[in-house]
Design a protein around this motif. Structure first.
Motif, PDB file in Angstrom:
ATOM      1  N   ASN A  43       0.808  -1.223   0.000  1.00  0.00           N
ATOM      2  CA  ASN A  43       0.000   0.000   0.000  1.00  0.00           C
ATOM      3  C   ASN A  43       0.840   1.271   0.000  1.00  0.00           C
ATOM      4  O   ASN A  43       0.314   2.361  -0.242  1.00  0.00           O
ATOM      5  N   ASP A  44       2.153   1.142   0.295  1.00  0.00           N
ATOM      6  CA  ASP A  44       3.033   2.307   0.329  1.00  0.00           C
ATOM      7  C   ASP A  44       4.451   1.829   0.022  1.00  0.00           C
ATOM      8  O   ASP A  44       5.118   1.258   0.877  1.00  0.00           O
ATOM      9  N   SER A  45       4.916   2.072  -1.203  1.00  0.00           N
ATOM     10  CA  SER A  45       6.203   1.534  -1.646  1.00  0.00           C
ATOM     11  C   SER A  45       7.384   2.138  -0.897  1.00  0.00           C
ATOM     12  O   SER A  45       8.506   1.636  -0.995  1.00  0.00           O
ATOM     13  N   THR A  46       7.146   3.202  -0.130  1.00  0.00           N
ATOM     14  CA  THR A  46       8.243   3.804   0.629  1.00  0.00           C
ATOM     15  C   THR A  46       8.457   3.109   1.973  1.00  0.00           C
ATOM     16  O   THR A  46       9.413   3.422   2.687  1.00  0.00           O
ATOM     17  N   LEU A  47       7.568   2.190   2.333  1.00  0.00           N
ATOM     18  CA  LEU A  47       7.645   1.512   3.620  1.00  0.00           C
ATOM     19  C   LEU A  47       7.885   0.022   3.429  1.00  0.00           C
ATOM     20  O   LEU A  47       7.626  -0.534   2.351  1.00  0.00           O
ATOM     21  N   THR A  48       8.391  -0.615   4.495  1.00  0.00           N
ATOM     22  CA  THR A  48       8.527  -2.069   4.493  1.00  0.00           C
ATOM     23  C   THR A  48       7.677  -2.649   5.606  1.00  0.00           C
ATOM     24  O   THR A  48       7.426  -2.009   6.632  1.00  0.00           O
ATOM     25  N   VAL A  49       7.238  -3.872   5.386  1.00  0.00           N
ATOM     26  CA  VAL A  49       6.463  -4.597   6.401  1.00  0.00           C
ATOM     27  C   VAL A  49       7.059  -5.993   6.536  1.00  0.00           C
ATOM     28  O   VAL A  49       7.645  -6.543   5.590  1.00  0.00           O
ATOM     29  N   LEU A  50       6.903  -6.580   7.716  1.00  0.00           N
ATOM     30  CA  LEU A  50       7.515  -7.885   7.992  1.00  0.00           C
ATOM     31  C   LEU A  50       6.520  -9.007   7.703  1.00  0.00           C
ATOM     32  O   LEU A  50       6.076  -9.733   8.601  1.00  0.00           O
ATOM     33  N   VAL A  51       6.176  -9.162   6.437  1.00  0.00           N
ATOM     34  CA  VAL A  51       5.225 -10.210   6.045  1.00  0.00           C
ATOM     35  C   VAL A  51       5.787 -11.085   4.926  1.00  0.00           C
ATOM     36  O   VAL A  51       5.084 -11.939   4.399  1.00  0.00           O
ATOM     37  N   GLY A  52       7.040 -10.862   4.560  1.00  0.00           N
ATOM     38  CA  GLY A  52       7.624 -11.644   3.475  1.00  0.00           C
ATOM     39  C   GLY A  52       7.933 -13.071   3.901  1.00  0.00           C
ATOM     40  O   GLY A  52       8.091 -13.376   5.087  1.00  0.00           O
ATOM     41  N   GLU A  53       8.029 -13.961   2.903  1.00  0.00           N
ATOM     42  CA  GLU A  53       8.340 -15.365   3.180  1.00  0.00           C
ATOM     43  C   GLU A  53       9.199 -15.924   2.055  1.00  0.00           C
ATOM     44  O   GLU A  53       8.987 -15.625   0.879  1.00  0.00           O
ATOM     45  N   GLN A  54      10.174 -16.721   2.444  1.00  0.00           N
ATOM     46  CA  GLN A  54      11.099 -17.357   1.508  1.00  0.00           C
ATOM     47  C   GLN A  54      11.195 -18.830   1.878  1.00  0.00           C
ATOM     48  O   GLN A  54      11.126 -19.198   3.058  1.00  0.00           O
TER      49      GLN A  54
END
Length: 726
Positions: free
Chosen positions: A572-583
């Protein structure tokens, strides 16, 4: 100043040494048993380093319980000194290539280790069991002072702390022993390579039978040259000293000091890729060996280690150990680091001038205990301890991302670094990162029934990260910031000895690591946005067995790892990061060792891994299903040795690395490649050997790492070593 590559001189030396090896082999093979060659015997009871796998020597890395690789419910690899010498590994990065599935390179600005689909930031890289918490600290070390390298695949934070999602690699250096050792090596090779190494272990006091006996050891080596790119000159010196004292009552103390110094004038950072950048990446053959760095570019490091190791065997069941350690490192960079072709591939654009210093100190203490006991009449062994450390690093960056110059790809001159507008001598600190860690850990192995063991481990850490701004205070860079982490990780495994010399296992393990790199270099933005560590989970099944009446050994492992909570772009905001990624990664590893006859030895391994992002965004685009950069799907190694006579042995190594992607979107890739190394060793007498090697015998042009540039591996080289024991 113009710089040209020296391929003709390099190839001439390689061919000359090849001819010398052939000339050496001819008369040696003509000798008969009655000739005056030494009585060197090859016996199946003394396995070749390239033969059966080493499954029955205890590993310090995979468990604190003193288990062997065969007893451990995990993939464990031990590359001992014999294997290092047999394969001619010149430094720790080359040693790592013996570990199934591992790739590594030695670029000066990064440590490109990949293991089970994860990069250096998600691996624990240890030195004598100590986690430095900084990836670049794993710069290649010349192999002379290394005793062995051990590795455990997959989630392993429960052993040495946050960082081990993809695996843990432990470089173990030589220490004083209860025996006399005298050895030396002189080596000459392509590109003016010169190396002199020396090692000595002696009893200096006492009768060697108990209390009052003291043993001292010193290992020293110095090397220069061997760089194949224009104007690059590398010099490295290493010293490892230790004193072991047997003080009686089961108490021993070892004091160890190690010193490493590396200086590289005009280091090589990479070769520009031909445009357009898409599909299969390529380099211009005319730029291979060219160096676009500043004329006086520089990389240097000075590393010192001090360890005090106290061991007390209280009785047959209880042992205690305390390790106090200090690590001090200083690294300096002065380079123009990025090169790219213009749209027409007619000129190279040079950019990214960087003046940098890393000043790091780590002080810690580890108290350990081991107890051999029983529960309900069944054997139950315990290991546990407390580990505390303070890791402080200060960085001094001064960078100019703008273009420095545009030059002809083949005939060009480069400036002295401080002639670049905006660059001047002097270092200005940016920030201090202080990581304080306190950890409690416990391991247990309990025999449930004869032949079936339950292994468990648990580690809890309290990590405090404190950042102090050394420059102007702004909203983005406050005066200070603090973050606290409390990861708990563990392992549960079953090991079943289902037949003599054969076991099967299953294990579940967890891990944790920082979402966007290592804590010792995290920025204010990293710390504020990333409020938690990632979580790693691994399930693994496997088997380890002997066969063919002990002439063969094999290990097989299948695993799946997931890493969650990684930092990804906010949709929703490309300037921010969120901790929801998965590898994730899943794969199969197979290792095989054979010694079919006393003269023949064969060892190899092959890995297949499917690594991908499950949830990850970059540039506003979802990268789900894409493979992380520089992660090959297949890696295979094969080593073969043959003793032509009792004194003459030939060997060959073949390495295959699959295709890798240069970008997270997987639109650019470097093709797979195969490397061939050859060696011939002549045991002149009991104390003297001559070994010749040809590395990359087919002169393959390949990228050891690829991104905006290709970091090429060395072309065909050759060297000759005289090895002495006395």
């Amino acid at each position: 100043m113009f710089h040209t590559s020296p391929p003709s001189r390099r190839r001439a030396l390689a061919l000359g040494l090849s001819s010398a090896l052939a000339a050496l082999a001819a008369p040696a093979q003509a000798q008969t048993a009655a000739a005056s060659l030494p009585a060197v015997r090859v016996s199946a009871t003394v396995p070749d380093a390239n033969g059966t796998l080493n499954l029955d020597t205890p590993s310090d890395t995979a468990s604190r319980l003193g288990l062997t690789p065969r007893e451990t419910p995990a993939s464990v690899t031990v590359v001992d000194r014999t294997a290092i010498d047999a394969r001619g590994a010149q430094n720790t990065q080359e040693i790592l290539r013996a570990i199934p599935g591992v790739t590594a390179h030695d670029a000066p600005g990064s440590i490109g280790v990949s293991y089970r689909g994860f990069g250096a930031g998600s691996l624990s890289q240890l030195f004598n069991g100590i986690h430095v918490q900084y990836a670049i600290a794993a710069r290649p070390v010349d192999s002379w002072i290394v005793d062995r390298v051990e590795a455990i695949g997959g989630a392993s934070s429960f052993l040495y702390g946050a960082g081990g999602v993809g695996g843990t690699i432990n470089v173990i250096t030589k220490l004083a022993e209860r025996r006399d050792i005298s050895e030396a090596r002189l080596r000459l090779g392509s590109d003016s390579l010169q190396e002199a190494s020396f090692g000595l272990n002696r009893r200096i006091a006492g009768d060697g039978m108990g209390a009052g006996s003291h043993y001292a050891r010193i290992d020293l080596n110095h090397s220069r040259g061997g760089a194949w790119t224009d104007g690059t000159d590398r010099r490295a010196t290493q010293l490892a000293t230790s004193l072991r004292s047997d003080l009686g009552g089961g108490f021993t103390h070892t004091l160890a000091y190690e010193y490493q110094r590396e200086q590289v004038d005009r280091p090589y950072w990479g070769t520009p890729l031909l445009t357009p950048l898409g599909g299969t990446l390529r380099v211009d053959e005319g730029t291979v060996g060219r160096n676009y760095n500043s004329a006086d570019g520089f990389y240097g490091q000075r590393v010192q280690w001090l360890r005090s190791i106290a061991d007390w065997r209280v009785n047959e069941a209880l042992k205690l150990k305390n390790t106090f350690y200090v690590y001090d490192a200083l690294r300096d960079y002065r380079n123009v680091e990025t090169y790219r072709f213009n749209a027409g591939n007619t000129a190279v654009v040079r950019s990214a001038a960087l003046l940098q210093r890393h000043d790091q100190r780590l002080v810690g203490d580890r108290i350990e205990a081991g107890y051999a006991g029983a529960i309900a009449g069944r054997r139950s062994d315990w290991a546990g301890g407390l580990d505390v450390s303070v890791n402080r690093q200060t960085r001094f960056p001064n960078s100019l991302p703008a273009t420095v110059s545009t030059v002809d790809p083949y005939r060009f001159g480069t400036e002295n670094f401080f002639d670049i507008p905006g660059m001047a001598p002097g270092l200005r600190p940016d920030r201090d990162n202080e990581v304080t860690t306190a950890a409690l850990y416990l391991e247990n192995r309990t025999a449930l029934v004869p032949g079936l063991n339950l292994l468990t481990a648990l580690r809890h850490e309290r990590i405090a990260l404190d950042l102090t701004n050394r420059r102007e205070v702004t909203a983005a860079n406050p005066a200070s910031f603090t973050r606290r982490y409390r990861p708990t990780t563990g392992r549960v495994g079953l090991a079943w000895d289902f037949a003599p010399g054969a076991m099967a296992y299953v294990q579940y393990a967890t891990a944790a690591d920082p979402p966007s790199g290592v804590l010792s270099t995290a920025s204010f933005a990293d710390v504020r946005n990333n409020s938690a560590l990632t979580t790693g989970r691994q399930v693994e099944v496997g088997t380890k067995l002997d066969f063919w009446q002990g002439r063969g050994t094999a290990t097989v492992a299948a695993y799946r790892i997931t890493r969650r909570n990684i930092a990804t772009q906010d949709p929703n905001d490309s300037t921010l990061t969120v901790l929801v990624g998965e590898q994730s990664s899943q794969g199969v590893e197979l290792a095989l060792g054979l010694q079919p006859t006393p003269r023949w030895a064969v060892q190899g391994n092959v890995t297949v891994v499917d690594a991908q992002y499950e949830t990850y965004r970059q540039g506003g685009v979802s990268l789900a299903g894409r493979t992380p950069t520089n992660t090959p799907g297949t890696v295979a190694n094969l080593w073969v040795s043959h003793a032509f006579t009792p004194a003459l042995k030939g060997s060959a190594g073949v390495r295959r690395v699959g295709k890798v992607h240069a970008d997270a979107a997987n639109t650019q890739a470097w093709p797979g490649y195969t490397l061939v190394d050859l060696a011939l060793a002549w045991q002149i007498d009991r104390r003297t050997a001559l070994v010749g090697r040809i590395r990359n015998a087919t002169d393959r042009v390949y990228a050891a790492n690829v991104g905006t540039m290709a970091y090429l591996g060395a072309p065909r080289t050759a060297d000759m070593a005289l090895q002495l024991s006395f």
